[in-house]
Scaffold this active site. Structure first.
Site, PDB file in Angstrom:
ATOM      1  N   ASN A   9     -18.460  -5.600-101.292  1.00 10.89           N
ATOM      2  CA  ASN A   9     -17.905  -4.251-101.125  1.00 10.89           C
ATOM      3  C   ASN A   9     -18.245  -3.461-102.391  1.00 10.89           C
ATOM      4  O   ASN A   9     -17.628  -3.642-103.437  1.00 10.89           O
ATOM      5  CB  ASN A   9     -16.389  -4.359-100.932  1.00 10.89           C
ATOM      6  CG  ASN A   9     -15.741  -3.008-100.677  1.00 10.89           C
ATOM      7  OD1 ASN A   9     -16.398  -1.973-100.699  1.00 10.89           O
ATOM      8  ND2 ASN A   9     -14.440  -3.019-100.454  1.00 10.89           N
ATOM      9  N   ARG A  34     -19.711  -4.324 -96.640  1.00 13.80           N
ATOM     10  CA  ARG A  34     -18.869  -3.229 -96.142  1.00 13.80           C
ATOM     11  C   ARG A  34     -19.615  -1.917 -96.370  1.00 13.80           C
ATOM     12  O   ARG A  34     -20.040  -1.627 -97.500  1.00 13.80           O
ATOM     13  CB  ARG A  34     -17.547  -3.215 -96.906  1.00 13.80           C
ATOM     14  CG  ARG A  34     -16.646  -2.146 -96.412  1.00 13.80           C
ATOM     15  CD  ARG A  34     -15.317  -2.183 -97.102  1.00 13.80           C
ATOM     16  NE  ARG A  34     -14.441  -1.195 -96.489  1.00 13.80           N
ATOM     17  CZ  ARG A  34     -13.216  -0.970 -96.883  1.00 13.80           C
ATOM     18  NH1 ARG A  34     -12.702  -1.651 -97.870  1.00 13.80           N
ATOM     19  NH2 ARG A  34     -12.469  -0.081 -96.284  1.00 13.80           N
ATOM     20  N   HIS A  92     -11.207   2.819 -92.164  1.00 13.78           N
ATOM     21  CA  HIS A  92     -10.391   1.583 -92.164  1.00 13.78           C
ATOM     22  C   HIS A  92     -10.612   0.802 -90.871  1.00 13.78           C
ATOM     23  O   HIS A  92      -9.734   0.055 -90.444  1.00 13.78           O
ATOM     24  CB  HIS A  92      -8.872   1.884 -92.252  1.00 13.78           C
ATOM     25  CG  HIS A  92      -8.419   2.491 -93.533  1.00 13.78           C
ATOM     26  ND1 HIS A  92      -7.521   3.521 -93.558  1.00 13.78           N
ATOM     27  CD2 HIS A  92      -8.708   2.213 -94.814  1.00 13.78           C
ATOM     28  CE1 HIS A  92      -7.267   3.863 -94.812  1.00 13.78           C
ATOM     29  NE2 HIS A  92      -7.988   3.077 -95.595  1.00 13.78           N
ATOM     30  N   ARG A 149      -4.485  11.887-101.636  1.00 12.67           N
ATOM     31  CA  ARG A 149      -5.087  12.800-100.642  1.00 12.67           C
ATOM     32  C   ARG A 149      -4.005  13.518 -99.844  1.00 12.67           C
ATOM     33  O   ARG A 149      -3.001  12.907 -99.465  1.00 12.67           O
ATOM     34  CB  ARG A 149      -5.970  11.995 -99.677  1.00 12.67           C
ATOM     35  CG  ARG A 149      -7.288  11.581-100.292  1.00 12.67           C
ATOM     36  CD  ARG A 149      -8.056  10.660 -99.373  1.00 12.67           C
ATOM     37  NE  ARG A 149      -8.156   9.339 -99.963  1.00 12.67           N
ATOM     38  CZ  ARG A 149      -8.575   8.251 -99.328  1.00 12.67           C
ATOM     39  NH1 ARG A 149      -8.933   8.319 -98.061  1.00 12.67           N
ATOM     40  NH2 ARG A 149      -8.632   7.098 -99.954  1.00 12.67           N
ATOM     41  N   GLU A 178      -9.515  -7.586 -94.629  1.00 12.72           N
ATOM     42  CA  GLU A 178     -10.804  -6.956 -94.300  1.00 12.72           C
ATOM     43  C   GLU A 178     -11.971  -7.881 -94.630  1.00 12.72           C
ATOM     44  O   GLU A 178     -12.957  -7.924 -93.901  1.00 12.72           O
ATOM     45  CB  GLU A 178     -10.930  -5.625 -95.039  1.00 12.72           C
ATOM     46  CG  GLU A 178     -10.023  -4.568 -94.420  1.00 12.72           C
ATOM     47  CD  GLU A 178      -9.840  -3.337 -95.277  1.00 12.72           C
ATOM     48  OE1 GLU A 178      -9.082  -3.414 -96.259  1.00 12.72           O
ATOM     49  OE2 GLU A 178     -10.429  -2.302 -94.968  1.00 12.72           O
TER      50      GLU A 178
END
Ligand code: AMP
Length: 398
Positions: free
Chosen positions: A7, A91, A180, A241, A384
């Site tokens: 990742n 990823r 996601h 955010r 993940e």
């Protein structure tokens, strides 16, 4: 089989070497400050001491070479030879409309990742750099790209279209994509397994509540709506955010403070959310502590976060005309029983009854509703990396 999961961020590289037979992590680590002064690799292997190397890493190629060295190290490593790695799962943030499943990387795939730089300007370039570096370090084995957007490709047009002139969708593929995806897909599948619901007759809502946060409606195992959009800015209130906002706010601030669009996007992505409202931190634990100490802005930030989560869940119940199960995951969803309880209080009209004792659970799979609750609510820790490893394995076995 051993699958290496990579990742890559713009200045970081996270990795896990996973034995997919036992689902165990053989080794994992992090390269930080790639391309910046003070680069550092931290490597951990099961049953061995932590291994830290502080060495300049001018680029991702050097970082990958250091990861290989650590994995092969006689004292701290877990491999005798690189050939013990069967494949690498990468990823990748944005696959636009092109990929709804993982793909084996070839020149066409790399071109698509490159073509999506505009859609994922922070992540896609780093993801591709990592892929190229790993191909050089591990030639001759499959490299697989697993896209964060892939799971959401089943959304119908009515859910993914923005109500702006259609030509922008046609010309530039401007639409909602969602993110996601690996986490939502993993948690939805796991929820199906533990709930015993019929995969072909099921309505599940997955709430991935972490520093980044999104909610997905999953009907019959397929995503039908999700809260993030063209970029990961839309939807819930997140660590830094804003989530949903009236675009008119941008014009208003731009005029008042003489800011350009890049500055405004930076403000919405990095200085808003829990951090912006509370003024304390982007970390939910810090905001909670400040609320306990009487900080009003921290209290409002927490309340607004919970309220927005509940509103999205309500919207997705409507989108699917019902819900059988809700799953909470990621840092906050897995660990914060208070947030879960507050969200579910808004959902009392659905006949949800939380078992307060069980809801104290942290980081473990659990059914947190009472037996007479009309909707089952679960905590399902996301994984993940394992999901990327499993998807990589499934693809190379085809
Ligand atoms: P993630 O992005 O999934 O790693 O989640 C990170 C967020 O989870 C941070 O804001 C943390 O404050 C939050 N978090 C982690 N552990 C806990 C906890 N025990 N209670 C509340 N929030 C937590």
């Amino acid at each position: 089989m051993n699958i290496l999961v990579i990742n890559c961020g713009s200045s970081s590289l996270k990795y896990q070497l996973i034995d997919t037979d036992s689902k165990s992590v053989l080794a994992k680590g992090l390269c930080e400050r790639i391309g910046i002064e003070g680069s550092k690799l931290t490597h951990e292997a099961a049953g061995k001491d932590e291994f830290v190397v502080e060495n300049p890493m001018p680029d991702h190629q050097v970082a990958v070479d250091m990861v290989m060295k650590a994995l092969l190290d006689p004292k701290y490593g877990v491999l005798k030879d690189i050939s013990e790695i069967s494949a690498v799962g990468h990823r990748v943030l944005h696959g636009s409309k092109y990929y709804s499943d993982p793909v084996i990387v070839n020149e066409d795939v790399k071109k698509v990742i490159r073509d999506c730089y505009d859609l994922g300007p922070l992540h896609n370039p780093a993801n591709l750099t990592g892929i190229i570096a790993c191909e050089a370090a591990m030639p001759g084995i499959p490299h697989v790209a697993v896209f964060d957007t892939a799971f959401h490709q089943t959304m119908p047009e009515k859910a993914f279209l923005y109500a702006i002139p259609y030509e922008y969708y046609e010309k530039y593929n401007i639409r909602r994509y969602g993110f996601h995806g690996t986490s939502h897909s993993y948690v939805a599948k796991r929820t199906l397994e533990i709930s015993g619901l019929d995969p072909n007759n099921s309505k599940i809502i997955v709430a991935h509540l972490g520093n980044g946060a999104s909610i997905t409606a999953v009907q019959n195992g397929k995503c039908v709506d999700t809260s993030m959009g063209l970029t990961p800015l839309e939807g819930l209130i997140m660590g830094t955010r804003s989530g949903d906002i009236d675009a008119g706010v941008l014009q208003y601030i731009a005029h008042k403070e003489n800011k350009d669009i890049d500055e405004l996007l930076n403000l919405l992505n990095k200085k808003s959310g829990m951090l912006g409202v509370s003024g304390v931190s982007s970390d939910f634990r810090d905001v909670k502590k400040a609320e306990e100490e009487g900080n009003h802005r921290a209290k409002v930030a927490n309340e607004a976060f919970v309220y927005r989560v509940a509103k999205y869940i309500g919207a997705y119940v409507a989108a699917m005309n019902g819900v059988d199960a809700i799953a909470f995951t990621a840092g906050v969803g897995e660990n914060d029983g208070i947030v879960r309880g507050q969200v579910c209080e808004y959902l009392g009209y659905l006949g949800i009854k939380i078992d307060e004792e069980v809801n104290k659970v942290r980081g473990k799979e659990a059914l947190i509703t009472t037996p007479d609750s009309k909707v089952k609510v679960y905590v399902v820790p996301t994984n993940e990396e394992l999901s990327i490893a499993q998807q990589t394995l499934a693809l190379i076995r085809k």
